[in-house]
Motif scaffolding. Structure first.
Motif, PDB file in Angstrom:
ATOM      1  N   VAL A 201       4.465  40.457 -26.849  1.00  0.00           N
ATOM      2  CA  VAL A 201       3.174  41.162 -26.963  1.00  0.00           C
ATOM      3  C   VAL A 201       2.224  40.634 -25.893  1.00  0.00           C
ATOM      4  CG1 VAL A 201       2.452  39.550 -28.812  1.00  0.00           C
ATOM      5  CG2 VAL A 201       1.243  41.704 -28.530  1.00  0.00           C
ATOM      6  N   ASP A 202       1.534  41.571 -25.266  1.00  0.00           N
ATOM      7  CA  ASP A 202       0.540  41.236 -24.232  1.00  0.00           C
ATOM      8  C   ASP A 202      -0.837  41.306 -24.864  1.00  0.00           C
ATOM      9  OD1 ASP A 202       1.533  40.703 -21.821  1.00  0.00           O
ATOM     10  OD2 ASP A 202       1.509  42.782 -21.090  1.00  0.00           O
ATOM     11  N   ILE A 203      -1.600  40.239 -24.797  1.00  0.00           N
ATOM     12  CA  ILE A 203      -2.942  40.303 -25.404  1.00  0.00           C
ATOM     13  C   ILE A 203      -3.994  39.997 -24.341  1.00  0.00           C
ATOM     14  CG2 ILE A 203      -4.474  39.457 -27.232  1.00  0.00           C
ATOM     15  CD1 ILE A 203      -2.080  38.755 -28.902  1.00  0.00           C
ATOM     16  N   VAL A 204      -4.976  40.887 -24.260  1.00  0.00           N
ATOM     17  CA  VAL A 204      -6.089  40.716 -23.319  1.00  0.00           C
ATOM     18  C   VAL A 204      -7.358  40.622 -24.165  1.00  0.00           C
ATOM     19  CG1 VAL A 204      -7.441  41.923 -21.554  1.00  0.00           C
ATOM     20  CG2 VAL A 204      -4.956  42.084 -21.524  1.00  0.00           C
ATOM     21  N   THR A 205      -8.271  39.711 -23.781  1.00  0.00           N
ATOM     22  CA  THR A 205      -9.521  39.572 -24.538  1.00  0.00           C
ATOM     23  C   THR A 205     -10.705  39.946 -23.642  1.00  0.00           C
ATOM     24  OG1 THR A 205      -8.591  37.851 -25.937  1.00  0.00           O
ATOM     25  CG2 THR A 205     -10.989  37.934 -25.791  1.00  0.00           C
ATOM     26  N   ASP A 206     -11.562  40.813 -24.135  1.00  0.00           N
ATOM     27  CA  ASP A 206     -12.768  41.204 -23.385  1.00  0.00           C
ATOM     28  C   ASP A 206     -14.008  40.788 -24.166  1.00  0.00           C
ATOM     29  OD1 ASP A 206     -11.091  42.554 -21.663  1.00  0.00           O
ATOM     30  OD2 ASP A 206     -11.719  44.572 -22.292  1.00  0.00           O
ATOM     31  N   ASP A 207     -15.018  40.312 -23.459  1.00  0.00           N
ATOM     32  CA  ASP A 207     -16.345  40.123 -24.063  1.00  0.00           C
ATOM     33  C   ASP A 207     -17.243  41.205 -23.491  1.00  0.00           C
ATOM     34  OD1 ASP A 207     -15.561  37.933 -25.489  1.00  0.00           O
ATOM     35  OD2 ASP A 207     -16.477  36.455 -24.160  1.00  0.00           O
ATOM     36  N   ASP A 208     -17.936  41.918 -24.355  1.00  0.00           N
ATOM     37  CA  ASP A 208     -18.806  43.000 -23.893  1.00  0.00           C
ATOM     38  C   ASP A 208     -20.241  42.760 -24.339  1.00  0.00           C
ATOM     39  OD1 ASP A 208     -17.084  45.292 -22.656  1.00  0.00           O
ATOM     40  OD2 ASP A 208     -15.942  44.468 -24.329  1.00  0.00           O
ATOM     41  N   ARG A 209     -21.133  43.024 -23.385  1.00  0.00           N
ATOM     42  CA  ARG A 209     -22.565  42.862 -23.629  1.00  0.00           C
ATOM     43  C   ARG A 209     -23.115  44.257 -23.893  1.00  0.00           C
ATOM     44  NH1 ARG A 209     -26.812  39.419 -20.764  1.00  0.00           N
ATOM     45  NH2 ARG A 209     -28.476  40.924 -20.553  1.00  0.00           N
ATOM     46  N   LEU A 210     -23.692  44.448 -25.067  1.00  0.00           N
ATOM     47  CA  LEU A 210     -24.114  45.784 -25.485  1.00  0.00           C
ATOM     48  C   LEU A 210     -25.636  45.823 -25.622  1.00  0.00           C
ATOM     49  CD1 LEU A 210     -21.432  45.840 -28.305  1.00  0.00           C
ATOM     50  CD2 LEU A 210     -21.198  46.907 -26.060  1.00  0.00           C
ATOM     51  N   PRO A 211     -26.307  46.692 -24.874  1.00  0.00           N
ATOM     52  CA  PRO A 211     -27.772  46.719 -24.936  1.00  0.00           C
ATOM     53  C   PRO A 211     -28.279  47.072 -26.333  1.00  0.00           C
ATOM     54  CG  PRO A 211     -26.937  48.099 -23.140  1.00  0.00           C
ATOM     55  CD  PRO A 211     -25.744  47.659 -23.929  1.00  0.00           C
ATOM     56  N   LEU A 212     -29.286  46.326 -26.780  1.00  0.00           N
ATOM     57  CA  LEU A 212     -29.977  46.628 -28.037  1.00  0.00           C
ATOM     58  C   LEU A 212     -31.361  47.107 -27.613  1.00  0.00           C
ATOM     59  CD1 LEU A 212     -28.990  46.106 -30.984  1.00  0.00           C
ATOM     60  CD2 LEU A 212     -30.317  44.008 -30.954  1.00  0.00           C
ATOM     61  N   ARG A 213     -31.609  48.406 -27.751  1.00  0.00           N
ATOM     62  CA  ARG A 213     -32.845  48.949 -27.193  1.00  0.00           C
ATOM     63  C   ARG A 213     -34.050  48.707 -28.095  1.00  0.00           C
ATOM     64  NH1 ARG A 213     -29.992  54.520 -26.683  1.00  0.00           N
ATOM     65  NH2 ARG A 213     -29.557  53.649 -28.730  1.00  0.00           N
ATOM     66  N   SER A 214     -33.775  48.541 -29.392  1.00  0.00           N
ATOM     67  CA  SER A 214     -34.885  48.318 -30.330  1.00  0.00           C
ATOM     68  C   SER A 214     -34.314  47.745 -31.618  1.00  0.00           C
ATOM     69  CB  SER A 214     -35.579  49.646 -30.636  1.00  0.00           C
ATOM     70  OG  SER A 214     -34.766  50.379 -31.542  1.00  0.00           O
ATOM     71  N   PRO A 215     -35.177  47.200 -32.502  1.00  0.00           N
ATOM     72  CA  PRO A 215     -34.682  46.700 -33.797  1.00  0.00           C
ATOM     73  C   PRO A 215     -33.969  47.799 -34.591  1.00  0.00           C
ATOM     74  CG  PRO A 215     -36.903  45.893 -33.393  1.00  0.00           C
ATOM     75  CD  PRO A 215     -36.605  46.885 -32.297  1.00  0.00           C
ATOM     76  N   ASP A 216     -34.365  49.051 -34.387  1.00  0.00           N
ATOM     77  CA  ASP A 216     -33.688  50.150 -35.112  1.00  0.00           C
ATOM     78  C   ASP A 216     -32.203  50.216 -34.767  1.00  0.00           C
ATOM     79  OD1 ASP A 216     -36.036  50.835 -36.249  1.00  0.00           O
ATOM     80  OD2 ASP A 216     -36.398  52.615 -34.999  1.00  0.00           O
ATOM     81  N   ASP A 217     -31.878  49.855 -33.524  1.00  0.00           N
ATOM     82  CA  ASP A 217     -30.470  49.864 -33.115  1.00  0.00           C
ATOM     83  C   ASP A 217     -29.655  48.937 -34.004  1.00  0.00           C
ATOM     84  OD1 ASP A 217     -30.264  51.719 -31.155  1.00  0.00           O
ATOM     85  OD2 ASP A 217     -30.282  50.302 -29.468  1.00  0.00           O
ATOM     86  N   TRP A 218     -30.254  47.776 -34.322  1.00  0.00           N
ATOM     87  CA  TRP A 218     -29.518  46.818 -35.160  1.00  0.00           C
ATOM     88  C   TRP A 218     -29.248  47.430 -36.535  1.00  0.00           C
ATOM     89  CZ3 TRP A 218     -26.042  43.539 -35.374  1.00  0.00           C
ATOM     90  CH2 TRP A 218     -25.845  42.748 -36.505  1.00  0.00           C
TER      91      TRP A 218
END
Ligand SMILES: C[S@@+](CC[C@H](N)C(=O)[O-])C[C@H]1O[C@@H](n2cnc3c(N)ncnc32)[C@H](O)[C@@H]1O
Length: 271
Positions: A201-218
């Protein structure tokens, strides 16, 4: 009720969350299932199984990739998720999609084999994870491949920790159930493949930075994801206070993004 999930019931949670899931997925986790399709290299003419297909993002991409000549079968046991997936396939004009409401852990093993199986953010919901992998691999034709995506140690961080710590303060004794943590550790994920008899099995790990535009997004993330189960377990005033404190934390610390880690595993059919 599943012991491994400690009372987390994915069928009812995702049924209820379905519209919010679809809304938040677009900004915060749809990329995961799309990348799983990309990494599997799905191509024209293939027969693909997408399980659990959720609200259908990867299903639509896979159906486009297998055209002309291929088909995609999507399965999920939350009916409302399947309704949304069907709407999406219809509005994309895709006639090569078959959808059904079914339990991924009890699929019929006597069906036409698949060239590829997509399993995005679903493995950790199975009681017997190696058993699920084994049964999905058994549905592949020789030379077929399976792509599995699971969250790593970071999920919507740092706001996830803020959420968990605030729940602990406001509702001591209520555990924030996170089944996705079962496979966050790479060695555990590898162990699940090994226990399923899949050595290569080949495993790749990505870290992604996701913009939070406002508290409502959370709050869109909370209500659209498995964290919704925690809100359902709180009374309205505690849930309101929890939201207020999360909002304040985002504003006071000027939090403008969150980070998620994902492990993508690709393996071939057993020979
Ligand atoms: C986090 S969503 C992932 C959906 C989609 N693959 C994606 O990446 O967006 C998890 C989905 O798994 C489904 N699910 C969990 N256990 C299942 C089971 N045993 N059989 C079928 N679907 C299941 C839930 O209904 C939910 O739609």
């Amino acid at each position: 009720m599943s012991e491994a999930l400690k009372g987390f019931d994915p069928k009812s949670i995702y049924d209820e969350a379905s519209r919010d899931y679809e809304d938040a997925a677009r900004d915060f986790w749809q990329y995961i299932s799309l990348r799983t399709v990309e990494r599997l290299g799905v191509r024209a003419g293939e027969r693909v199984l997408d399980v659990p297909c959720g609200s259908g993002a990867s299903l639509v991409l896979a159906a486009e990739r297998v055209s002309p000549g291929g088909t995609v079968v999507g399965i999920d046991y939350a009916e409302q998720m399947v309704v949304i997936a069907r709407e999406k396939a219809l509005s994309a004009g895709l006639a090569n999609v078959e959808l059904s409401v079914a339990d991924m852990t009890t699929l019929d093993s006597n069906q036409e084999p698949f060239d590829a199986v997509v399993c995005s953010l679903g493995l950790f919901f199975a009681d017997d994870m190696p058993g699920l992998l084994r049964s999905l691999c058994d549905l592949l034709r020789p030379g077929g491949r399976i792509g599995v995506a699971v969250f790593g140690e970071l999920v919507f961080d740092p706001m996830r920790q803020v959420f968990v710590e605030t729940v602990a303060e406001l509702a001591p004794g209520l555990e924030v159930l996170q089944p996705w943590r079962r496979t966050e550790d790479l060695s555990v994920l590898r162990g699940v493949f090994e226990a399923a008899g899949i050595a290569d099995v080949d495993i790749v790990t990505d870290d992604d930075r996701l913009p939070l535009r406002s508290p409502d997004d959370w709050w869109r993330i909370i209500m659209g994801s498995g964290f919704r189960r925690t809100i359902a377990a709180l009374d309205d005033s505690t849930a309101g206070e929890l939201r207020k404190r999360c909002d304040a934390c985002i504003a006071e610390n000027a939090i403008d993004h969150i980070v998620s880690r994902t492990h993508y595993a690709v393996a071939g059919a057993k020979t």
